[in-house]
Design an enzyme around this catalytic site. Structure first.
Site, PDB file in Angstrom:
ATOM      1  N   SER A 580      30.077  46.952  33.001  1.00  0.00           N
ATOM      2  CA  SER A 580      30.880  45.762  33.231  1.00  0.00           C
ATOM      3  C   SER A 580      30.762  44.841  32.018  1.00  0.00           C
ATOM      4  O   SER A 580      31.105  45.238  30.917  1.00  0.00           O
ATOM      5  CB  SER A 580      30.448  45.080  34.529  1.00  0.00           C
ATOM      6  OG  SER A 580      31.420  44.183  34.979  1.00  0.00           O
ATOM      7  N   ASP A 665      39.528  49.597  40.124  1.00  0.00           N
ATOM      8  CA  ASP A 665      38.591  48.538  39.758  1.00  0.00           C
ATOM      9  C   ASP A 665      39.267  47.171  39.858  1.00  0.00           C
ATOM     10  O   ASP A 665      40.334  46.949  39.285  1.00  0.00           O
ATOM     11  CB  ASP A 665      38.087  48.765  38.333  1.00  0.00           C
ATOM     12  CG  ASP A 665      36.820  47.987  38.044  1.00  0.00           C
ATOM     13  OD1 ASP A 665      36.694  46.851  38.531  1.00  0.00           O
ATOM     14  OD2 ASP A 665      35.954  48.509  37.321  1.00  0.00           O
ATOM     15  N   HIS A 700      35.157  49.030  41.098  1.00  0.00           N
ATOM     16  CA  HIS A 700      34.108  48.549  40.206  1.00  0.00           C
ATOM     17  C   HIS A 700      32.719  49.013  40.624  1.00  0.00           C
ATOM     18  O   HIS A 700      31.875  49.278  39.789  1.00  0.00           O
ATOM     19  CB  HIS A 700      34.147  47.019  40.175  1.00  0.00           C
ATOM     20  CG  HIS A 700      33.462  46.418  38.998  1.00  0.00           C
ATOM     21  ND1 HIS A 700      33.926  46.566  37.706  1.00  0.00           N
ATOM     22  CD2 HIS A 700      32.349  45.659  38.895  1.00  0.00           C
ATOM     23  CE1 HIS A 700      33.145  45.916  36.880  1.00  0.00           C
ATOM     24  NE2 HIS A 700      32.167  45.362  37.569  1.00  0.00           N
TER      25      HIS A 700
END
Length: 728
Positions: A580, A665, A700
């Site tokens: 991330s 995501d 995600h």
């Protein structure tokens, strides 16, 4: 903390991987444009080369050309895009086919350490003790409750396995039981976009009510009438939770009352309830400011009222005890202080009185209130500690633990009248452990320690905390762990370095049973606590954001160099991992110092910083101006452009790289890493591996099942071990 779902689990490297999709016709160029591949690949494995479609973007008199902008598809259905992603998956599968046996071995190892039949420690809320169970080969937990801690009359309240059986992805969020214990609301997500449908179950009959609420963040807060609850609705485009609604059971969602709407898109919205159950809070939180609105939990017609008006750079949170608010705030306190005020006088900051004064070298992190005790958490020199203070006498004692570096957190302390504190404790050599601690004596009762099956012995491993001097003279903390009999401080061990460094998120040292598979094969594991976290207090965060963001990247590189110099890792066997916003870190690091790393895993990486932050339609953009800067202002545009990994890809050699993402995501859109990989393929001058794995069913947080996550971890480990020459 938005472009991250990484909590304690982050350090296990349980990151995304993709599913095996057969290649279809792809938008590829002719073979004459393809890069040279490593000789070990199968003859049929040819790297997908994305077509170029120049897309001009001009601002501040500067024009950028994005050849791969076409890969963006907000609907995630464009045949050309899906075909390209499938081709990337097929190529990765082919390039890692020779590691399949190793992947299988790793998967069985990881799975073999996990106790299949496992229960969480029951947590008391109201009249019941709530816990979760995992059984056998089940991927998901079953939630249960009982009238006592021992579970003598256990009742199943939600079997997630039954709910998930017809879905490739399934997540449950926000289980919340009404005040009388008869009803439970929860959220379902079957796409992994973190948009939940709320459902309500009658726990006395086991039947679902007709109430179904779409487009929410998944959580509810019950009013005390047991018929009304509050929830947050998300914007379908930006995915921001910005509206708070009040719902009455038995009525359609269209009749729900909007009681609060956030009009400032730099703020996130949350809801919670006071520990004594008397008040409901609406939380307002931006990168550099926070605040609260309050309404009565007893009045189903109540309107929220701001505690105080919001102010730039002012942060605070409240905890209620009787008629007093205890306030953790940065008011006149860089590292925060604790204040208190009578509830009816809280609207005026002049009435706030200091309880724990601010300190330059110690950060106050939070408090937990009980009828007779105040428990506060503080951090000094990177280490957290819990301190218990008697509210009447003022006597204090610090809770003590054996490890030199550890993670400690209180949880499940819902009973304000309790004389015990529930805590979770772990270190890099100590599996996660739950304790009840007597608030008067400090005596600890161990309730559970994570079971690690197999031949695990904590005495076989050692952990260290060291400080490394960065290029500007600042000392950066580093946590290390290794197997004693496999480690020699002579520069011969492979080393994996992890980092994050954004949003003030502090990645404390924790235990990972999965990580043992690396340590047992001779790896050293290091966490670089770079600037951008709050490891060394709030200034550590401020010195790694906005116009000082490059300190985060420099720290990571300087830690790598020092660990090699000190003999912790072999200079030709250094690996790096980040996900991330930590994927942004990986992108910046491989642009700056690619020669330092043999292999890099970048999970769901945030790498197209400037383009993303200029697009307010993309989820989470406007909330993050306080973290990265607003590129509509030239000063921030120029600075962000100077480090944005996608914009700074250069004609140079890059390390072996494995990039992962999820098609759905919601934090970092899949097209950021897709474009980055395409551009890297065009620019890089080496023959190293560049692999892109896309989970076509996940978002995600990766796969939703506990064993599916282990497959993802095995894939990533196999990628690194193979490069390190470790084949089994």
């Amino acid at each position: 903390m938005i472009r991250s779902s990484f909590t304690l689990a982050a350090l296990s490297l349980a990151v995304l991987a993709g599913c095996d999709n057969a290649p279809k016709s792809t938008p590829l160029e002719t073979a004459t444009t393809m890069q040279t591949q490593q000789t070990e690949k199968p003859v049929s494995a040819v790297a997908p080369i994305a077509k170029k479609v120049p897309h001009e973007m001009t601002i501040h008199g500067d024009t950028r050309i994005d050849d791969y902008y076409w890969l963006r598809d907000d609907e995630r259905k464009a045949p050309e895009v899906i075909s390209y992603l499938n081709a990337e998956n097929a190529y990765t599968d082919a390039m890692l086919a020779h590691t399949k046996t190793l992947q299988d071995t790793l998967f069985e190892e990881l799975k073999g350490r996990i106790k299949k039949d496992d229960d969480s420690v029951p947590v008391k809320r109201g009249d019941y003790f709530y816990s979760s169970q995992t059984r056998g080969e089940n991927e998901y937990p079953t939630y249960v409750r009982s009238s006592d801690f021992k579970g003598s009359d256990q009742q199943v309240i939600l079997d997630v396995n039954a709910l998930a059986k017809d879905h490739d992805y399934f997540a449950v969020s926000g289980l919340s039981v009404s005040t009388n214990g008869n009803l439970m609301a929860y959220g379902e997500d079957t796409v992994s976009r973190r948009i939940y449908t709320i459902k309500v179950k009658d726990l006395t009959t086991g039947q679902l009510l007709e109430d179904t609420l779409e487009g929410t963040n998944g959580g509810v807060i019950w009013a005390n009438d047991n018929k009304t609850f509050y929830y947050i609705k998300k914007d379908a485009q930006t995915l921001l939770g910005y509206q708070v609604y009040r719902h009455t059971l038995g009525t359609p969602q269209s009749d729900d009352e909007l009681i609060y709407e956030e009009t400032d898109t730099s703020y996130y919205t949350g809801i919670s309830k006071s520990k004594d159950g008397s008040e409901i809070y609406i939380w307002h939180s931006s990168t550099n400011a926070s605040g609260m609105s309050v309404l009565s939990a007893d009045d189903i017609k109540a309107k929220p009222k701001r505690l105080i008006e919001r102010e730039d750079d002012l942060e605070y949170s409240i905890s209620k005890l009787g008629n007093t608010y205890y306030i953790v705030t940065n008011l006149n306190a860089v590292n925060f202080q604790l204040m208190k005020v009578d509830v009816d006088k809280a609207h005026d900051k002049a009435n706030w009185q200091t309880v724990i004064a601010p300190r330059d070298d110690i950060k106050l992190e939070g408090v937990d209130l009980f009828k007779d005790y105040l428990v506060y958490q503080e951090r000094e020199q990177g280490q957290s500690r819990l301190i218990v203070r008697h509210l009447t006498t003022g006597d204090e004692h610090t809770l003590s633990f054996n490890d030199s570096a550890y993670t400690i957190a209180s949880y499940g302390n819902n009973d304000i009248n309790s004389d015990k504190l529930r805590v979770y404790y772990t270190s890099m050599t100590t599996p996660g452990t739950s304790y009840d601690i007597d608030l008067k004596s400090g005596d600890k009762t161990q309730l559970k320690q994570q079971t690690v099956l197999g031949d695990f012995n904590a005495d076989n491993y050692a952990s260290e905390r060291i400080f490394v001097k960065a290029r500007d003279g600042i000392k950066v903390p580093v946590s290390l762990v290794y197997r004693k009999d496999a480690f020699k401080k002579d520069g011969t061990n492979p080393l994996l370095q992890y980092g994050y460094g954004s949003y003030g998120a502090t990645m404390d040292p924790t235990f990972s049973s999965s990580r043992l598979s690396l340590l047992d094969r001779g790896f050293v594991f290091a966490i670089a606590h770079v600037r951008g976290s709050q490891m060394l207090g709030r200034p550590w965060y401020e010195d790694g954001k906005l116009l000082t963001k490059k300190n985060t990247f420099n720290d990571f590189v300087d830690v790598t160099k020092s660990l090699v110099t000190q003999g912790y890792g072999a200079k030709d066997e250094i690996f790096a991992y980040g996900g991330s916003a930590g994927g942004l870190l990986m992108g910046a690091v491989v642009n700056q110092a690619p020669e330092l790393y043999k292999g890099v895993v970048a999970a769901v990486p945030f790498v197209d910083v400037v383009t993303t932050m200029l697009d307010e339609s993309i989820p989470l953009t406007t909330n993050e101006y306080g973290e990265w800067g607003n590129p509509n202002e030239k000063e921030y545009y120029d600075y962000m452009l100077s480090y944005s990994p996608y914009d700074q890809v250069a004609k140079q050699a890059y390390p072996n790289m494995l990039v992962t993402t999820g098609l759905h995501d919601s934090q970092v859109q899949y097209f950021e890493p897709a474009k980055w990989v395409a551009k890297l393929r065009d620019f890089k001058t080496d023959d190293n591996k560049l692999l892109f794995k896309i989970d076509m069913e996940a978002g995600h947080g990766g796969a939703s099942g506990r064993f599916k996550r282990l497959e993802d971890t095995a894939l990533n480990y196999a990628f690194m071990l193979d490069l390190a020459g470790i084949k089994n």
